[in-house]
Design an enzyme around this catalytic site. Sequence first.
Site, mmCIF file in Angstrom:
data_model
loop_
_atom_site.group_PDB
_atom_site.id
_atom_site.type_symbol
_atom_site.label_atom_id
_atom_site.label_comp_id
_atom_site.label_asym_id
_atom_site.label_seq_id
_atom_site.Cartn_x
_atom_site.Cartn_y
_atom_site.Cartn_z
ATOM 1 N N HIS A 1 24.113 11.535 15.913
ATOM 2 C CA HIS A 1 25.329 10.762 15.633
ATOM 3 C C HIS A 1 25.853 10.992 14.220
ATOM 4 O O HIS A 1 27.056 10.945 13.992
ATOM 5 C CB HIS A 1 25.047 9.265 15.812
ATOM 6 C CG HIS A 1 24.651 8.886 17.199
ATOM 7 N ND1 HIS A 1 25.565 8.680 18.203
ATOM 8 C CD2 HIS A 1 23.421 8.695 17.755
ATOM 9 C CE1 HIS A 1 24.929 8.357 19.320
ATOM 10 N NE2 HIS A 1 23.624 8.368 19.070
ATOM 11 N N GLU B 1 27.056 9.600 24.653
ATOM 12 C CA GLU B 1 25.960 8.698 25.004
ATOM 13 C C GLU B 1 26.576 7.428 25.601
ATOM 14 O O GLU B 1 26.788 6.433 24.932
ATOM 15 C CB GLU B 1 25.114 8.380 23.782
ATOM 16 C CG GLU B 1 23.814 7.673 24.139
ATOM 17 C CD GLU B 1 22.900 7.478 22.957
ATOM 18 O OE1 GLU B 1 21.735 7.135 23.179
ATOM 19 O OE2 GLU B 1 23.341 7.663 21.807
ATOM 20 N N ALA C 1 20.027 0.063 20.538
ATOM 21 C CA ALA C 1 20.892 -0.211 19.385
ATOM 22 C C ALA C 1 22.378 -0.112 19.720
ATOM 23 O O ALA C 1 23.213 -0.366 18.856
ATOM 24 C CB ALA C 1 20.554 0.759 18.261
ATOM 25 N N HIS D 1 19.207 5.113 28.569
ATOM 26 C CA HIS D 1 19.579 3.705 28.417
ATOM 27 C C HIS D 1 19.562 3.083 29.805
ATOM 28 O O HIS D 1 20.571 2.553 30.284
ATOM 29 C CB HIS D 1 20.923 3.568 27.718
ATOM 30 C CG HIS D 1 20.823 3.855 26.252
ATOM 31 N ND1 HIS D 1 20.475 2.901 25.322
ATOM 32 C CD2 HIS D 1 20.969 5.011 25.563
ATOM 33 C CE1 HIS D 1 20.434 3.449 24.119
ATOM 34 N NE2 HIS D 1 20.725 4.730 24.241
ATOM 35 N N HIS E 1 16.300 10.728 25.088
ATOM 36 C CA HIS E 1 15.205 10.187 24.244
ATOM 37 C C HIS E 1 14.172 9.413 25.056
ATOM 38 O O HIS E 1 14.126 8.197 25.067
ATOM 39 C CB HIS E 1 15.728 9.394 23.049
ATOM 40 C CG HIS E 1 16.802 8.381 23.273
ATOM 41 N ND1 HIS E 1 16.747 7.408 24.248
ATOM 42 C CD2 HIS E 1 17.961 8.159 22.603
ATOM 43 C CE1 HIS E 1 17.806 6.644 24.188
ATOM 44 N NE2 HIS E 1 18.569 7.089 23.195
ATOM 45 N N ASN F 1 12.417 5.711 24.808
ATOM 46 C CA ASN F 1 13.257 4.803 24.038
ATOM 47 C C ASN F 1 14.433 4.319 24.875
ATOM 48 O O ASN F 1 15.130 5.110 25.501
ATOM 49 C CB ASN F 1 13.750 5.464 22.750
ATOM 50 C CG ASN F 1 12.604 5.800 21.810
ATOM 51 O OD1 ASN F 1 12.322 6.956 21.532
ATOM 52 N ND2 ASN F 1 11.922 4.778 21.326
ATOM 53 N N HIS G 1 9.715 6.332 16.170
ATOM 54 C CA HIS G 1 10.178 6.075 17.532
ATOM 55 C C HIS G 1 9.062 6.146 18.575
ATOM 56 O O HIS G 1 9.081 5.397 19.553
ATOM 57 C CB HIS G 1 11.294 7.061 17.910
ATOM 58 C CG HIS G 1 12.643 6.630 17.447
ATOM 59 N ND1 HIS G 1 13.053 6.775 16.148
ATOM 60 C CD2 HIS G 1 13.678 6.046 18.101
ATOM 61 C CE1 HIS G 1 14.288 6.303 16.014
ATOM 62 N NE2 HIS G 1 14.686 5.846 17.196
ATOM 63 N N ASP H 1 18.528 12.198 16.937
ATOM 64 C CA ASP H 1 19.219 10.925 17.160
ATOM 65 C C ASP H 1 19.509 10.247 15.820
ATOM 66 O O ASP H 1 19.482 9.024 15.703
ATOM 67 C CB ASP H 1 18.400 9.994 18.054
ATOM 68 C CG ASP H 1 19.215 8.825 18.608
ATOM 69 O OD1 ASP H 1 20.461 8.896 18.567
ATOM 70 O OD2 ASP H 1 18.609 7.830 19.047
#
Length: 288
Positions: free
Chosen positions: A13, A86, A97, A152, A173, A176, A208, A231
Amino acid sequence: MVEQTGPIDVHIHGIAGFDTKDPSPEDIIRIAQILAENGVSGFLPTVYPGSINNMRKDMENIKKAMLLQRSRGEREGAKILGIHMEGPFLNPSRCGALDAGSFLVPTEYNLKRLIEGFEDTIRVITIAPEMDGALSLIKKISDMGIIVSMGHSDATYKDAEAGFNAGARGITHIFNAMRGIHHREPGIAGFGLLNPHVYVELIADPFHIHIKAIEMVFKIKDSSRIIIVSDSVKATGILSPVSDKNSILQGGSMTITGSADGLIGSGFEKDTVIRCIQDNPVRYLTLD
């Protein structure tokens, strides 16, 4: 075709005070320059979920930066290879987050509003496969030549397998912001480890994932399907966890080259680790 010979970060990001929410293409160019200074040769600026208008503004900014970079030549840093989105078709229960309030229902209507005009620039979209409507959207996006990564997500093993069968080729990821492994339900993380074809992103900084969990990934997963990602975010710049007041990790703490050096220093096989930041991302982005 991705013609890169050095490390590629497919999920980043921002870094050192700059990120993909910044208003100028020059900010994206600055990320590229900082990455090049750290030995990274190419990257996918990753867009946060937000309103459709805001996500489109961020994508337009990245597209302009790509055009600037092409016109100026090699001096403008790591090559911008396209966009990783994402979201916003993610599961609010696994927002991590990210802003769950900005997530959208995965419909073709929402997809068209979001990506129209950027189809040739978007390389990866992260989607939660268990959401109503996600599977048909995964197939549509995959048929467009855009890579779908699952993340996610509160997906079960069966949900993740269905996403893969619909066309998804990655896991965002791993461990996570997703359902973890349970002995009665291995979940999306278990699917990522056990399926020999799906690629998994791995944030290999010291915060992480426990080093022994990283070791487990390398022992179970075919290393040709592991992609180390940063990330990293705007606040990334020193070796410390980037977290909010509730200790939720906001992003990675180092570049992919820093993560690779750390793993090698911890005893991981050098050639294997280097493939995870170099050869594997190339094959992933070329749908190999």
